[in-house]
Design a protein around this motif. Structure first.
Motif, short mmCIF file in Angstrom:
data_model
loop_
_atom_site.label_atom_id
_atom_site.label_comp_id
_atom_site.label_asym_id
_atom_site.label_seq_id
_atom_site.Cartn_x
_atom_site.Cartn_y
_atom_site.Cartn_z
N LEU A 33 -16.58 52.84 43.62
CA LEU A 33 -17.08 54.20 43.78
C LEU A 33 -15.89 55.12 43.66
O LEU A 33 -15.14 55.33 44.62
CB LEU A 33 -17.76 54.35 45.15
CG LEU A 33 -18.78 53.25 45.49
CD1 LEU A 33 -19.18 53.33 46.96
CD2 LEU A 33 -19.97 53.35 44.59
N PRO A 34 -15.63 55.66 42.44
CA PRO A 34 -14.38 56.39 42.18
C PRO A 34 -14.27 57.73 42.91
O PRO A 34 -15.26 58.43 43.10
CB PRO A 34 -14.39 56.59 40.67
CG PRO A 34 -15.79 56.41 40.24
CD PRO A 34 -16.48 55.57 41.27
N TYR A 35 -13.05 58.01 43.29
CA TYR A 35 -12.64 59.31 43.83
C TYR A 35 -11.49 59.76 42.96
O TYR A 35 -10.34 59.44 43.23
CB TYR A 35 -12.21 59.19 45.30
CG TYR A 35 -13.37 58.97 46.23
CD1 TYR A 35 -13.95 60.04 46.92
CD2 TYR A 35 -13.92 57.72 46.40
CE1 TYR A 35 -15.03 59.84 47.75
CE2 TYR A 35 -15.00 57.51 47.24
CZ TYR A 35 -15.54 58.58 47.91
OH TYR A 35 -16.61 58.39 48.74
N GLY A 36 -11.80 60.42 41.85
CA GLY A 36 -10.78 60.76 40.87
C GLY A 36 -10.54 59.58 39.94
O GLY A 36 -11.40 58.71 39.78
N HIS A 37 -9.35 59.54 39.34
CA HIS A 37 -9.03 58.49 38.36
C HIS A 37 -8.26 57.32 38.95
O HIS A 37 -8.20 56.26 38.34
CB HIS A 37 -8.19 59.09 37.22
CG HIS A 37 -8.90 60.17 36.48
ND1 HIS A 37 -9.94 59.93 35.62
CD2 HIS A 37 -8.73 61.52 36.50
CE1 HIS A 37 -10.38 61.07 35.13
NE2 HIS A 37 -9.67 62.04 35.65
N ASP A 38 -7.67 57.51 40.13
CA ASP A 38 -6.76 56.49 40.61
C ASP A 38 -7.05 55.96 42.02
O ASP A 38 -6.23 55.29 42.62
CB ASP A 38 -5.32 56.99 40.55
CG ASP A 38 -5.14 58.33 41.25
OD1 ASP A 38 -6.08 58.78 41.94
OD2 ASP A 38 -4.06 58.92 41.14
N LYS A 39 -8.23 56.25 42.54
CA LYS A 39 -8.62 55.66 43.82
C LYS A 39 -10.13 55.54 43.87
O LYS A 39 -10.85 56.24 43.16
CB LYS A 39 -8.08 56.46 45.01
CG LYS A 39 -8.49 57.90 45.06
CD LYS A 39 -7.76 58.60 46.19
CE LYS A 39 -7.99 60.09 46.08
NZ LYS A 39 -7.27 60.83 47.08
N ALA A 40 -10.58 54.60 44.69
CA ALA A 40 -12.02 54.35 44.78
C ALA A 40 -12.31 53.60 46.07
O ALA A 40 -11.42 53.01 46.68
CB ALA A 40 -12.50 53.53 43.59
#
Length: 85
Positions: A33-40
């Motif tokens: 479940l992405p939060y932006g491009h570099d964390k999820a």
């Protein structure tokens, strides 16, 4: 000899797309479940599906007081990830 601080090292890091990191760990993209491009966040369904595996640990860093330099949950998590890689 002078060593770089954690924050200096973190700022120099080249981030990879979270899907690439997930693939390296065997986590399918549909369970991220992405939060932006570099964390999820990892879906609860995926966490439940691997609970019976012998190898592996889930480490949750949910609360920590940051240092005066701003080193907190993220820096600790990245350090743990590097150490376990």
């Amino acid at each position: 000899m002078s060593y770089k601080s954690d924050i200096e090292i973190a700022r120099e890091a080249k981030k990879k797309p979270i899907q690439e990191i997930g693939a390296k760990l065997g986590i399918p993209t549909d369970h991220l479940l992405p939060y932006g491009h570099d964390k999820a966040k990892v879906s609860q369904d995926y966490i439940t599906s691997v609970q019976g595996n012998k190898n592996g640990k889930l480490i949750l860093v949910t609360a920590i007081n940051p240092t005066p330099a701003g080193e907190g949950k993220t820096t600790t998590t990245v350090g743990l990830g590097d150490g376990l890689n």
